[in-house]
Write an enzyme that holds these catalytic residues in place. Sequence first.
Site: not given
Ligand code: FE2
Length: 254
Positions: A31, A59, A169
């Site tokens: 990210n 991602h 996260h």
């Molecule tokens: Fe992820």
Amino acid sequence: MGRPARRAVRDLVPSLIKQEELDLVVANAENAAGGMGVDIKSTKELLSAGVHVLTSGNHIWKKKEIYSYLDEHGHLIRPANFPAGAPGKGWYVWQHDGFSALVINLQGRVFMPNHVDDPFRCVDEILKQQGEHSPVVIVDMHAEATSEKNAMGWYLDGRASVVFGTHTHIQTADDRILPGGTAYITDVGMCGPLDSVIGMEKETVIRGFMTQLPRQFEVAEDNVVLQGIVVDVNQASGRAREIRRLRMHWEAAH
Ligand SMILES: [Fe+2]
């Protein structure tokens, strides 16, 4: 998480390397670009801050320019259990000054958007084929479910030096050395703004939950931290001696 995190890495990692006498710095970069995906510019920023190997996750495919970069640069890896033929590789052997480490990236399957192959059988295969490169083995298990990450920690206990989770996260408080000598944590936490919902502007995310309408997320900016772990590993045996959680605050004025 986006630019705030890249700045924190730029300002904090070089001194962290000195203070902790770090031989190898691994960061999950999925990210790094705008809070979703990674592009070549953000990859270069992280590498120039002193990060040696970049892992990723679901991602990684967001920015098209990274596909050929993955094929050409081994130091950025993607989950190994994507179907055969995906760009790049899921592991990298890092070598410097007589020290080497096999870094492996896996993705979980529980509550995850991609139908990837079995990460357990996949890591067995990588260790069989690449395990002789180094007794030091570092695994980034990118997954949503704590149970799947926890299971991978036990599955690799005694075969990996470190198994750390990413993707959610939120840093977990379960860092420990498993009986076989594997340092484990369910999630290392993000580098990014704490005043957010997992890095994104909190108001937008709350509105999204309440309305169920499509929404565009922006990376938040307040209360930026660098989170992670420092692990001490015996280079000869590959066994971990110590694991410690990090949470360092970053000020924009740095
Ligand atoms: Fe992820």
